[in-house]
Design a protein around this motif. Structure first.
Motif, PDB file in Angstrom:
ATOM      1  N   UNK A   1      45.946  33.784  44.887  1.00 45.12           N
ATOM      2  CA  UNK A   1      44.716  34.506  44.514  1.00 45.12           C
ATOM      3  C   UNK A   1      43.973  34.977  45.763  1.00 45.12           C
ATOM      4  N   UNK A   2      43.900  34.104  46.776  1.00 42.42           N
ATOM      5  CA  UNK A   2      43.229  34.491  48.030  1.00 42.42           C
ATOM      6  C   UNK A   2      43.915  35.715  48.626  1.00 42.42           C
ATOM      7  N   UNK A   3      45.257  35.680  48.633  1.00 36.41           N
ATOM      8  CA  UNK A   3      46.023  36.792  49.213  1.00 36.41           C
ATOM      9  C   UNK A   3      45.810  38.078  48.400  1.00 36.41           C
ATOM     10  N   UNK A   4      45.890  37.944  47.057  1.00 36.65           N
ATOM     11  CA  UNK A   4      45.762  39.136  46.198  1.00 36.65           C
ATOM     12  C   UNK A   4      44.386  39.779  46.366  1.00 36.65           C
ATOM     13  N   UNK A   5      43.359  38.942  46.532  1.00 32.19           N
ATOM     14  CA  UNK A   5      41.996  39.477  46.637  1.00 32.19           C
ATOM     15  C   UNK A   5      41.615  39.798  48.079  1.00 32.19           C
ATOM     16  N   UNK A   6      42.483  39.443  49.013  1.00 34.81           N
ATOM     17  CA  UNK A   6      42.186  39.712  50.426  1.00 34.81           C
ATOM     18  C   UNK A   6      41.032  38.874  50.948  1.00 34.81           C
ATOM     19  N   UNK A   7      40.867  37.640  50.399  1.00 37.36           N
ATOM     20  CA  UNK A   7      39.777  36.757  50.869  1.00 37.36           C
ATOM     21  C   UNK A   7      40.410  35.419  51.259  1.00 37.36           C
ATOM     22  N   UNK A   8      41.081  35.359  52.420  1.00 36.33           N
ATOM     23  CA  UNK A   8      41.875  34.171  52.752  1.00 36.33           C
ATOM     24  C   UNK A   8      41.068  32.886  52.902  1.00 36.33           C
ATOM     25  N   UNK A   9      39.760  33.007  53.140  1.00 37.89           N
ATOM     26  CA  UNK A   9      38.972  31.786  53.382  1.00 37.89           C
ATOM     27  C   UNK A   9      38.215  31.313  52.138  1.00 37.89           C
TER      28      UNK A   9
ATOM     29  N   UNK B   1      42.249  33.216  36.905  1.00 40.29           N
ATOM     30  CA  UNK B   1      40.850  32.791  37.024  1.00 40.29           C
ATOM     31  C   UNK B   1      40.331  32.999  38.445  1.00 40.29           C
ATOM     32  N   UNK B   2      41.128  32.621  39.442  1.00 41.64           N
ATOM     33  CA  UNK B   2      40.632  32.683  40.834  1.00 41.64           C
ATOM     34  C   UNK B   2      40.499  34.122  41.317  1.00 41.64           C
ATOM     35  N   UNK B   3      41.425  35.010  40.935  1.00 45.12           N
ATOM     36  CA  UNK B   3      41.285  36.410  41.382  1.00 45.12           C
ATOM     37  C   UNK B   3      40.073  37.041  40.711  1.00 45.12           C
ATOM     38  N   UNK B   4      39.867  36.758  39.414  1.00 43.04           N
ATOM     39  CA  UNK B   4      38.687  37.318  38.723  1.00 43.04           C
ATOM     40  C   UNK B   4      37.401  36.802  39.367  1.00 43.04           C
ATOM     41  N   UNK B   5      37.421  35.521  39.744  1.00 45.35           N
ATOM     42  CA  UNK B   5      36.240  34.948  40.390  1.00 45.35           C
ATOM     43  C   UNK B   5      35.940  35.681  41.705  1.00 45.35           C
TER      44      UNK B   5
ATOM     45  N   UNK C   1      50.322  39.119  37.884  1.00 46.64           N
ATOM     46  CA  UNK C   1      50.070  37.667  37.754  1.00 46.64           C
ATOM     47  C   UNK C   1      51.412  36.937  37.637  1.00 46.64           C
ATOM     48  N   UNK C   2      52.317  37.493  36.787  1.00 48.07           N
ATOM     49  CA  UNK C   2      53.633  36.855  36.596  1.00 48.07           C
ATOM     50  C   UNK C   2      54.385  36.800  37.925  1.00 48.07           C
ATOM     51  N   UNK C   3      54.339  37.883  38.678  1.00 50.75           N
ATOM     52  CA  UNK C   3      55.072  37.939  39.936  1.00 50.75           C
ATOM     53  C   UNK C   3      54.511  36.938  40.955  1.00 50.75           C
ATOM     54  N   UNK C   4      53.176  36.908  41.060  1.00 54.31           N
ATOM     55  CA  UNK C   4      52.565  35.975  42.025  1.00 54.31           C
ATOM     56  C   UNK C   4      52.777  34.523  41.583  1.00 54.31           C
TER      57      UNK C   4
END
Ligand code: MEV
Length: 327
Positions: free
Chosen positions: A92-100, A130-134, A144-147
């Motif tokens: 989710x961090x990677x997909x949203x580009x927010x690694x921290x 849930x985490x990417x939406x957050x 989502x399936x791929x990740x």
């Protein structure tokens, strides 16, 4: 705060063989994992997990992913579950580009851990959604399936197919062959599940089949024959022929047993279902312990399973047409 849920699954046909490019047909079932995430002000990950088994005990696991949980349950299982949460959050961090990004995560699951019902896939799929939406990003079901597949692949050290994660993300009955994953039509399937209270180690079981396959040409042929059963099973599914599906499930169980992934309690539950008049029965998932799935539209199999030594729970599960969803 964001909550998403995703269904568990049973394999109608094809587990293990799917790892070697044969087709498989998993079906989502009406038992879900729910994952709630809330962004933290720091980059830490706190995980709280509840109801990780059918008998409903509560696992308190608040702390860092490498802390020792204070619970009366196999810590191996809880640690494995935490590994999947960690991997989902990384995706989710990677997909949203927010690694921290840090999160408080609560996992509630009615799917027993490591028992062949796709608990880890459901947690990973719901966790990523849930985490990417957050983090303000909405992924397509395919992404989502791929990740989720990549998360399972990492945790299971390369021993994973796309079947569990794709099925949990999309819901319904699906056909998976290598990278090709798609939904297929299925009639109402009267699933009855037997659970022995145990769990198998997917990585070790997959490795065991790999060794047999490399050592014996007839084990490699057995894996290919499972593929033939799946292809025949797809025709029976399209025709809604429950009797034929049952016969093929019995055959598939026999071959899984030959590949060394059944167990005494799984075999006992399979035979109890057959004796009770089920159309057919087989182990589901990696095996070694956990669950069997039978097809029976009567109450007989459920009742028989309740009286089968070594069976902790016998219950009915509907095919769940809905995959991952926001709650
Ligand atoms: C585990 O639920 C199913 C296996 O085929 C492994 C996989 O497909 O990743 C044993």
């Amino acid at each position: 705060m964001t909550t998403a849920s995703a269904p568990g699954k049973v394999y109608l046909f094809g587990e293990h063989a799917v790892v070697y490019g044969e087709p498989a047909v998993p079906c989502a079932i009406s038992r879900r994992a729910r994952v709630t995430v809330e962004r933290r002000g720091d980059s830490r990950l706190h995980v709280h997990a509840e109801d990780l088994s059918l008998d409903g005990f509560t696992v308190e696991y608040s702390g860092e992913a490498d802390a020792t949980p204070d619970v009366d349950v196999s810590t191996d299982l809880v640690e494995a579950a935490m590994g999947y949460v960690d991997a989902a959050v990384s995706q989710a961090r990677e997909a949203a580009g927010v690694p921290e990004a840090g999160f408080d995560v609560t996992v509630e699951s009615a799917i027993p851990l490591g028992a062949g019902l796709g608990s880890s896939a459901a947690v990973v799929v719901a966790g990523i959604d849930a985490a990417t939406r957050e983090l303000g990003v909405e992924l397509s079901t395919t992404e989502i399936a791929d990740r989720a597949y990549r998360a399972e692949y990492d945790v299971q050290e390369g021993q994973a197919s796309r079947a569990d994660t794709f099925c949990s993300a999309t819901g319904g009955a699906v056909r998976v062959e290598g990278e090709d994953c798609r939904a297929i039509d299925a009639p109402d399937l009267p699933f009855v599940i037997g659970f022995d209270g145990g769990a198998g180690n997917t990585g070790e079981l997959v490795a065991g089949v790999r060794e047999l396959r490399e050592h014996y040409s007839f084990a490699a042929n057995t894996v290919e024959t499972v593929g033939d059963i799946v292809r025949q099973g797809e025709r029976a599914l399209a025709a809604g022929d429950l009797a034929e599906l049952g016969t093929l499930m019995d055959f598939n169980h026999g071959l899984l047993s030959a590949l060394g992934v059944s167990s005494r309690s799984l075999d006992r539950m399979v035979w109890a279902a057959r004796d009770a008049g089920a159309h057919g029965a087989k182990l589901t998932g990696a095996g070694g312990g956990g669950c069997i799935v039978a097809l029976d539209e009567t109450e007989e199999t459920e009742t028989a399973l309740r009286f089968t030594p070594g069976c902790e729970e016998g219950f009915r599960a509907e095919l769940d047409a809905e995959g991952v969803r926001v709650e």
